[in-house]
Design an enzyme around this catalytic site. Structure first.
Site, PDB file in Angstrom:
ATOM      1  N   ASN A   9     104.030  18.383 -39.785  1.00  0.00           N
ATOM      2  CA  ASN A   9     104.021  18.536 -38.331  1.00  0.00           C
ATOM      3  C   ASN A   9     102.594  18.857 -37.899  1.00  0.00           C
ATOM      4  O   ASN A   9     102.114  19.964 -38.118  1.00  0.00           O
ATOM      5  CB  ASN A   9     104.981  19.681 -37.936  1.00  0.00           C
ATOM      6  CG  ASN A   9     104.900  20.007 -36.458  1.00  0.00           C
ATOM      7  OD1 ASN A   9     104.373  19.235 -35.665  1.00  0.00           O
ATOM      8  ND2 ASN A   9     105.457  21.159 -36.081  1.00  0.00           N
ATOM      9  N   TRP A  10     101.947  17.864 -37.309  1.00  0.00           N
ATOM     10  CA  TRP A  10     100.527  18.051 -36.950  1.00  0.00           C
ATOM     11  C   TRP A  10     100.361  18.890 -35.689  1.00  0.00           C
ATOM     12  O   TRP A  10      99.238  19.246 -35.324  1.00  0.00           O
ATOM     13  CB  TRP A  10      99.846  16.695 -36.739  1.00  0.00           C
ATOM     14  CG  TRP A  10      99.816  15.811 -37.952  1.00  0.00           C
ATOM     15  CD1 TRP A  10     100.263  16.104 -39.218  1.00  0.00           C
ATOM     16  CD2 TRP A  10      99.304  14.468 -38.022  1.00  0.00           C
ATOM     17  NE1 TRP A  10     100.076  15.037 -40.062  1.00  0.00           N
ATOM     18  CE2 TRP A  10      99.486  14.018 -39.356  1.00  0.00           C
ATOM     19  CE3 TRP A  10      98.728  13.604 -37.103  1.00  0.00           C
ATOM     20  CZ2 TRP A  10      99.095  12.744 -39.769  1.00  0.00           C
ATOM     21  CZ3 TRP A  10      98.336  12.330 -37.517  1.00  0.00           C
ATOM     22  CH2 TRP A  10      98.522  11.914 -38.838  1.00  0.00           C
ATOM     23  N   LYS A  11     101.438  19.139 -34.986  1.00  0.00           N
ATOM     24  CA  LYS A  11     101.377  19.858 -33.704  1.00  0.00           C
ATOM     25  C   LYS A  11     100.348  19.169 -32.785  1.00  0.00           C
ATOM     26  O   LYS A  11     100.201  17.950 -32.856  1.00  0.00           O
ATOM     27  CB  LYS A  11     101.066  21.335 -33.923  1.00  0.00           C
ATOM     28  CG  LYS A  11     101.983  21.949 -34.982  1.00  0.00           C
ATOM     29  CD  LYS A  11     101.962  23.422 -34.995  1.00  0.00           C
ATOM     30  CE  LYS A  11     102.741  23.913 -36.212  1.00  0.00           C
ATOM     31  NZ  LYS A  11     103.007  25.323 -36.189  1.00  0.00           N
ATOM     32  N   HIS A  95     112.072  22.561 -32.516  1.00  0.00           N
ATOM     33  CA  HIS A  95     111.057  23.384 -33.184  1.00  0.00           C
ATOM     34  C   HIS A  95     110.943  24.717 -32.437  1.00  0.00           C
ATOM     35  O   HIS A  95     111.036  24.760 -31.210  1.00  0.00           O
ATOM     36  CB  HIS A  95     109.712  22.650 -33.198  1.00  0.00           C
ATOM     37  CG  HIS A  95     108.704  23.307 -34.085  1.00  0.00           C
ATOM     38  ND1 HIS A  95     108.003  24.430 -33.696  1.00  0.00           N
ATOM     39  CD2 HIS A  95     108.305  23.029 -35.350  1.00  0.00           C
ATOM     40  CE1 HIS A  95     107.195  24.804 -34.683  1.00  0.00           C
ATOM     41  NE2 HIS A  95     107.367  23.968 -35.698  1.00  0.00           N
ATOM     42  N   GLU A  97     108.544  26.475 -31.589  1.00  0.00           N
ATOM     43  CA  GLU A  97     107.525  26.546 -30.531  1.00  0.00           C
ATOM     44  C   GLU A  97     108.063  25.966 -29.230  1.00  0.00           C
ATOM     45  O   GLU A  97     107.672  26.389 -28.142  1.00  0.00           O
ATOM     46  CB  GLU A  97     106.241  25.832 -30.990  1.00  0.00           C
ATOM     47  CG  GLU A  97     105.502  26.678 -32.011  1.00  0.00           C
ATOM     48  CD  GLU A  97     104.586  25.906 -32.949  1.00  0.00           C
ATOM     49  OE1 GLU A  97     104.287  24.732 -32.687  1.00  0.00           O
ATOM     50  OE2 GLU A  97     104.183  26.496 -33.976  1.00  0.00           O
ATOM     51  N   GLU A 167     113.209  27.213 -40.543  1.00  0.00           N
ATOM     52  CA  GLU A 167     111.852  27.738 -40.359  1.00  0.00           C
ATOM     53  C   GLU A 167     111.940  29.119 -39.724  1.00  0.00           C
ATOM     54  O   GLU A 167     112.051  29.233 -38.490  1.00  0.00           O
ATOM     55  CB  GLU A 167     111.057  26.817 -39.429  1.00  0.00           C
ATOM     56  CG  GLU A 167     110.897  25.407 -39.952  1.00  0.00           C
ATOM     57  CD  GLU A 167     109.709  24.716 -39.288  1.00  0.00           C
ATOM     58  OE1 GLU A 167     108.757  24.419 -40.019  1.00  0.00           O
ATOM     59  OE2 GLU A 167     109.724  24.516 -38.076  1.00  0.00           O
ATOM     60  N   GLY A 173     103.013  29.622 -39.170  1.00  0.00           N
ATOM     61  CA  GLY A 173     101.611  29.813 -38.785  1.00  0.00           C
ATOM     62  C   GLY A 173     101.074  31.208 -39.044  1.00  0.00           C
ATOM     63  O   GLY A 173     100.001  31.556 -38.561  1.00  0.00           O
ATOM     64  N   SER A 212     104.493  28.397 -43.257  1.00  0.00           N
ATOM     65  CA  SER A 212     103.346  28.738 -44.098  1.00  0.00           C
ATOM     66  C   SER A 212     103.455  28.218 -45.531  1.00  0.00           C
ATOM     67  O   SER A 212     103.050  28.896 -46.471  1.00  0.00           O
ATOM     68  CB  SER A 212     103.120  30.257 -44.097  1.00  0.00           C
ATOM     69  OG  SER A 212     102.820  30.706 -42.794  1.00  0.00           O
ATOM     70  N   GLY A 233     103.219  22.728 -41.479  1.00  0.00           N
ATOM     71  CA  GLY A 233     102.364  22.667 -40.295  1.00  0.00           C
ATOM     72  C   GLY A 233     100.902  22.613 -40.690  1.00  0.00           C
ATOM     73  O   GLY A 233     100.362  21.557 -41.008  1.00  0.00           O
ATOM     74  N   GLY A 234     100.253  23.781 -40.728  1.00  0.00           N
ATOM     75  CA  GLY A 234      98.811  23.867 -40.980  1.00  0.00           C
ATOM     76  C   GLY A 234      98.336  23.052 -42.171  1.00  0.00           C
ATOM     77  O   GLY A 234      97.347  22.306 -42.055  1.00  0.00           O
TER      78      GLY A 234
HETATM   79  C1  PEP Z   1     105.669  24.286 -38.459  1.00  0.00           C
HETATM   80  O1  PEP Z   1     105.010  24.269 -37.436  1.00  0.00           O
HETATM   81  O2  PEP Z   1     106.735  23.671 -38.503  1.00  0.00           O
HETATM   82  C2  PEP Z   1     105.177  25.043 -39.597  1.00  0.00           C
HETATM   83  C3  PEP Z   1     105.970  25.241 -40.606  1.00  0.00           C
HETATM   84  O3  PEP Z   1     103.874  25.513 -39.530  1.00  0.00           O
HETATM   85  P1  PEP Z   1     103.044  26.261 -40.710  1.00  0.00           P
HETATM   86  O4  PEP Z   1     103.256  25.477 -41.975  1.00  0.00           O
HETATM   87  O5  PEP Z   1     101.630  26.216 -40.246  1.00  0.00           O
HETATM   88  O6  PEP Z   1     103.585  27.631 -40.804  1.00  0.00           O
END
Ligand code: PEP
Length: 250
Positions: A9-11, A95, A97, A167, A173, A212, A233-234
């Site tokens: 997930n590049w956001k 998600h 967010e 999640e 994050g 994470s 994500g990151g």
């Molecule tokens: C996400 O945004 O779905 C996510 C899991 O982010 P991160 O890996 O950065 O925690």
């Protein structure tokens, strides 16, 4: 047998050049790990670039969200058919967010799920508890509540291809991943809920862990019986790290 899925997930990150580089790296990584499915979720404007870079490979491309409406006066929204027409085949729904910052609740998410399934987009339905809910020992209740929309009769025949992403909000994050034991306990709970929808569904629905995930934490998480992949994500914005997570799925 459920195939492992590693999804990025590049956001709201990246540009056309990065999209091309990352997807090409994903295609290489998929070739090196043919038993692993890989999907990327770029921001809407980068989807065509990602689809072009993924052509001829098994890398899937998806959108990070979709409209609950089919068409009309909904400024700024993007419908399921529009997403499909770009060449994307998947979509993230719910998600955290979006649940938190855009107040997305069960009614809206039900409509989004309907739109995705009607258009043949494969949804990754995201769920997870907040830190406060975990500390109040309400994790299982929250997860059960978030998944309750799946028991709607209209979804029953369409759930076998669904992907669920667990999640925990406190892990997204923050650099604070759930431990394999914590994640597996919730995944087992989710699998139990799916069993009530039928053996075929509980056997085939993939449950990803997200929060994470790093190359270092991936192997331990992916070794758990009910963890069928990762939503990243990151680390999905760094080609080497994402490739190492896919390799850890081996
Ligand atoms: C996400 O945004 O779905 C996510 C899991 O982010 P991160 O890996 O950065 O925690």
């Amino acid at each position: 047998m459920r195939r492992i899925l590693i999804a990025g997930n590049w956001k709201m990150n990246g540009d056309r050049a990065l999209a091309k580089t990352l997807v090409q790296a994903c295609a290489q990584s998929q070739q090196s790990n043919p038993q692993v499915d890989i999907a990327v979720f770029p921001p809407f404007p980068l989807i065509p670039e990602a689809v072009a870079a993924a052509a001829g490979s098994a890398v899937a491309v998806g959108a990070q969200d979709l409209s609950a409406q089919l068409k009309g006066a909904y400024t700024g929204e993007v419908s399921a058919p529009m997403i499909h027409e770009t060449g994307a085949s998947m979509v993230l729904i719910g998600h955290s967010e979006r649940r938190q910052r855009h107040q997305e609740g069960p009614e809206l998410l039900t409509e989004k799920l309907k739109q995705a399934l009607a258009e043949g987009l494969s949804p990754i339905f995201c769920i997870g508890e907040s830190l406060q809910q975990r500390e109040q020992e309400r994790t299982e209740a929250v997860i059960s509540q978030q998944l309750s929309i799946l028991s709607k009769p209209e979804f029953r025949s369409q759930l076998a291809d669904l992907v669920i992403a667990y999640e925990p909000v406190w892990a997204i994050g923050t650099g604070m991943s759930a431990s394999p034991e914590q994640a597996q306990a919730v995944h087992a709970h989710i699998r139990g809920l799916l069993t009530k929808l039928g053996a075929r569904i509980s056997g085939s629905v993939r449950i990803l862990y997200g929060g994470s995930v790093t190359p270092e934490s991936a192997a331990g998480l992916l070794a758990c019986a009910d963890i069928d992949g990762a939503l990243v994500g990151g680390a999905s914005l760094k080609a080497d790290a994402f490739a190492a997570i896919a390799a850890a799925a081996n």
